[in-house]
Design an enzyme around this catalytic site. Structure first.
Site, PDB file in Angstrom:
ATOM      1  N   HIS A 115      -7.307   8.048   1.262  1.00 34.83           N
ATOM      2  CA  HIS A 115      -7.761   6.607   1.358  1.00 34.83           C
ATOM      3  C   HIS A 115      -9.036   6.606   1.188  1.00 34.83           C
ATOM      4  CE1 HIS A 115      -4.306   7.023   4.369  1.00 34.83           C
ATOM      5  NE2 HIS A 115      -3.654   6.160   3.318  1.00 34.83           N
ATOM      6  N   SER A 151      -0.511  10.772   5.086  1.00 32.50           N
ATOM      7  CA  SER A 151      -0.752  10.556   6.286  1.00 32.50           C
ATOM      8  C   SER A 151       0.298  11.556   7.287  1.00 32.50           C
ATOM      9  CB  SER A 151      -0.981   9.233   6.927  1.00 32.50           C
ATOM     10  OG  SER A 151      -1.990   8.731   6.429  1.00 32.50           O
ATOM     11  N   ARG A 180      -0.644   7.170  -6.232  1.00 33.13           N
ATOM     12  CA  ARG A 180      -0.525   8.791  -6.149  1.00 33.13           C
ATOM     13  C   ARG A 180       0.376   9.062  -7.588  1.00 33.13           C
ATOM     14  NH1 ARG A 180       0.604   9.790  -0.191  1.00 33.13           N
ATOM     15  NH2 ARG A 180       2.000   8.025  -0.804  1.00 33.13           N
ATOM     16  N   LYS A 205       7.725   1.525   9.017  1.00 34.79           N
ATOM     17  CA  LYS A 205       6.937   2.923   9.409  1.00 34.79           C
ATOM     18  C   LYS A 205       6.786   2.815  10.775  1.00 34.79           C
ATOM     19  CE  LYS A 205       4.290   4.465   5.574  1.00 34.79           C
ATOM     20  NZ  LYS A 205       2.885   4.335   4.777  1.00 34.79           N
TER      21      LYS A 205
END
Ligand code: PNS
Length: 162
Positions: free
Chosen positions: A19, A130, A92, A43
């Protein structure tokens, strides 16, 4: 563009070098970058929005044109409120693409004045997430290659308390 404002949204649970690379690169392209910790209903986050903001602030103290905030509503509304013309996201692998494409098109529909721009993640961060960081920390692994030293203890404290 004069007085250009971009937002860098995400869950940032917690922020990683991946990030931070995107935030740093965005800060050299826009006059002002607002990193916004936003809600992702799919999430379950380990850190509160306030904790995530505090960790990001510790990591970006060298970037004077970057501000950090959190917001519980729609990103398209936040962009309009802050006068942002761009949403910056890091991509990504191909696995990110479909989800990001869907969000970009939805945000464009909700706020036609904001463009989503994708920055290619640096090669060394392609695999970084993460959730991986939390998993490694929870098993006592070394996360120093993935997050800055200034937030390592914050992550360890939270993971160990769980
Ligand atoms: O880091 P993440 O979890 O991939 O980020 C996703 C995030 C937080 C940017 C996305 O869920 C979001 O924009 N949430 C705010 C609510 C919203 O606007 N939802 C509609 C998106 S099209």
């Amino acid at each position: 563009m004069k007085n250009s404002i971009a937002i860098c949204p995400g869950s940032f649970d917690p922020v990683t070098y991946g990030h931070l690379d995107i935030i740093t690169r965005a800060s050299s392209m826009f006059d002002k970058v607002i990193v916004v910790v936003a809600g992702n209903s799919s999430k379950h986050c380990s850190f509160t929005p306030e904790e995530r903001v505090a960790m990001i602030k510790k990591c970006i103290s060298d970037l004077p044109n970057v501000e950090v905030d959190h917001y519980g509503g729609l990103l398209a509304d936040y962009a309009a409120q802050r006068g942002a013309t761009a949403i910056i996201k890091g991509l990504r692998a191909m696995s990110d693409f479909e989800y990001e494409f869907q969000m970009a098109l939805t945000n464009k529909k909700l706020n036609p004045n904001v463009e989503t721009l994708f920055l290619t993640t640096a090669a060394q961060n392609m695999y970084l997430s993460s959730s991986m960081v939390k998993q490694i920390a929870s098993m006592g692994g070394d996360i120093s290659s993935f997050v800055p030293d200034v937030i390592r203890q914050d992550i360890a404290d939270r993971i160990q308390r769980k």
